[in-house]
Design a protein around this motif. Structure first.
Motif, PDB file in Angstrom:
ATOM      1  N   THR A  78     -26.772 -11.153  23.285  1.00 50.05           N
ATOM      2  CA  THR A  78     -26.202 -12.283  22.560  1.00 50.05           C
ATOM      3  C   THR A  78     -25.550 -11.840  21.257  1.00 50.05           C
ATOM      4  O   THR A  78     -24.406 -12.202  20.951  1.00 50.05           O
ATOM      5  CB  THR A  78     -27.289 -13.332  22.282  1.00 50.05           C
TER       6      THR A  78
ATOM      7  N   PRO B 267     -24.676 -21.778  18.698  1.00 51.04           N
ATOM      8  CA  PRO B 267     -25.065 -23.123  19.165  1.00 51.04           C
ATOM      9  C   PRO B 267     -24.309 -23.577  20.404  1.00 51.04           C
ATOM     10  O   PRO B 267     -24.832 -24.374  21.187  1.00 51.04           O
ATOM     11  CB  PRO B 267     -24.740 -24.015  17.949  1.00 51.04           C
TER      12      PRO B 267
ATOM     13  N   ARG C 145     -25.829 -22.000  24.054  1.00 53.51           N
ATOM     14  CA  ARG C 145     -27.229 -22.205  24.410  1.00 53.51           C
ATOM     15  C   ARG C 145     -27.438 -22.189  25.921  1.00 53.51           C
ATOM     16  O   ARG C 145     -28.389 -21.596  26.421  1.00 53.51           O
ATOM     17  CB  ARG C 145     -27.739 -23.519  23.828  1.00 53.51           C
TER      18      ARG C 145
ATOM     19  N   LEU D 265     -29.788 -19.386  27.731  1.00 53.24           N
ATOM     20  CA  LEU D 265     -30.989 -19.751  28.485  1.00 53.24           C
ATOM     21  C   LEU D 265     -30.880 -19.325  29.947  1.00 53.24           C
ATOM     22  O   LEU D 265     -31.845 -18.818  30.533  1.00 53.24           O
ATOM     23  CB  LEU D 265     -31.209 -21.263  28.401  1.00 53.24           C
TER      24      LEU D 265
ATOM     25  N   ALA E 224     -31.682 -25.601  29.963  1.00 55.26           N
ATOM     26  CA  ALA E 224     -30.346 -25.403  29.404  1.00 55.26           C
ATOM     27  C   ALA E 224     -29.645 -26.742  29.269  1.00 55.26           C
ATOM     28  O   ALA E 224     -29.759 -27.604  30.145  1.00 55.26           O
ATOM     29  CB  ALA E 224     -29.538 -24.470  30.301  1.00 55.26           C
TER      30      ALA E 224
END
Length: 283
Positions: free
Chosen positions: A98, A194, A197, A201, A272
């Motif tokens: 990430t 943000p 996400r 996930l 998610a």
């Protein structure tokens, strides 16, 4: 507007808490059962209680293994290390991918270097990579397999995150943050992350499944945990010759690995978000 267009533009229904709980409960319960398994085992894992490959009976609900040890006790004890190792692999790979993927799309020079490195690393076969790292690691063991799973899983994960973050890097709110003079860490953590996400996930669930697969495969090849450890993959390998005498000695750990991987992946997908803010690009 046609009916077909209206249907395609209709937002996806967001599942309620009950639906999310239904999807996450199996994985959560299975993980808790595996973590608490050693305390629930009716017998010690290394003490013979039946004849070799004895069928299920009163003394052993799932029968005995190749040495007459209780299959149920070894099954309950064998999942703790596997789950802990897979969680470690999934967490480290997801975090690394990430951060690296976000930086790569915000800094083109770094992105090109990351892309070339990932392309080279992806060419290495996973089995060969595990064997090379395990043989080079002092003492081998589970630690070597965990490191191998991290090294081999990160390039794929970086490409996934970078691909999902690339459209967002050209969005209006990211360009506004750059214009304001925000630093790289702020843009990556407050503007890009943000909106990633769902990807993160889903990636965590996939990396967890991949970690289980790699660690189990290594255990089946006897690279990593060694007998007499109560490891699910080792149980499959050790008891394969007696599958016709006591099928549960092989089926029970095999089903445990499959159900664990599937249930945790479904839990990650259900958690998610079903919709994320759309990236608005500037002309």
């Amino acid at each position: 507007m046609s009916a077909a267009t209206a249907l395609t533009q209709r937002p996806r229904p967001i599942p309620g808490r009950l639906g999310t709980l239904r999807r996450t409960a199996p994985g959560t319960l299975l993980v808790l059962l595996a973590l608490c398994g050693p305390a629930l085992a009716p017998h010690t894992i290394d003490t013979p209680v039946t004849a070799p490959y004895a069928p299920p009976g009163q003394g052993a609900l799932l029968g005995g293994d190749q040495l007459g040890r209780d299959v149920l006790s070894r099954l309950l004890d064998g999942g703790t290390a596997l789950i802990g190792s897979a969680l470690l692999v999934a967490t480290v790979v997801t975090l690394t991918a990430t951060l690296t993927g976000c930086v790569a799309v915000l800094r083109p020079a770094i992105g090109r270097a990351v892309e070339r490195t990932a392309d080279v690393a992806i060419l290495l076969p996973s089995v060969l990579g595990i064997m090379l790292i395990a043989l080079a690691w002092p003492g081998g063991g589970r630690g070597a397999v965990v490191v191998a799973a991290m090294v081999l899983g990160t390039p794929y994960a970086v490409r996934i995150v970078a691909g999902a973050a690339a459209p967002l890097a050209n969005s209006g709110y990211v360009e506004a943050a750059v214009t304001r003079g925000e630093n790289l860490a702020y843009i990556a953590l407050r503007e890009l992350l943000p909106n990633l996400r769902a990807t993160v996930l889903a990636l965590f669930g996939l990396r967890f499944v991949e970690g289980i697969y790699v660690i189990s495969m290594a255990g089946f090849l006897q690279i990593g945990p060694q007998p007499p450890a109560a490891d699910w993959a080792l149980m499959v390998r050790e008891n394969a010759p007696g599958i016709l005498l006591n099928p549960w000695a092989v089926l029970a750990p095999s089903l445990a690995i499959a159900v664990l991987a599937i249930s945790v992946n479904l839990a990650a997908v259900s958690l998610a978000p079903h919709s994320v803010p759309k990236a608005v690009t500037t002309a």
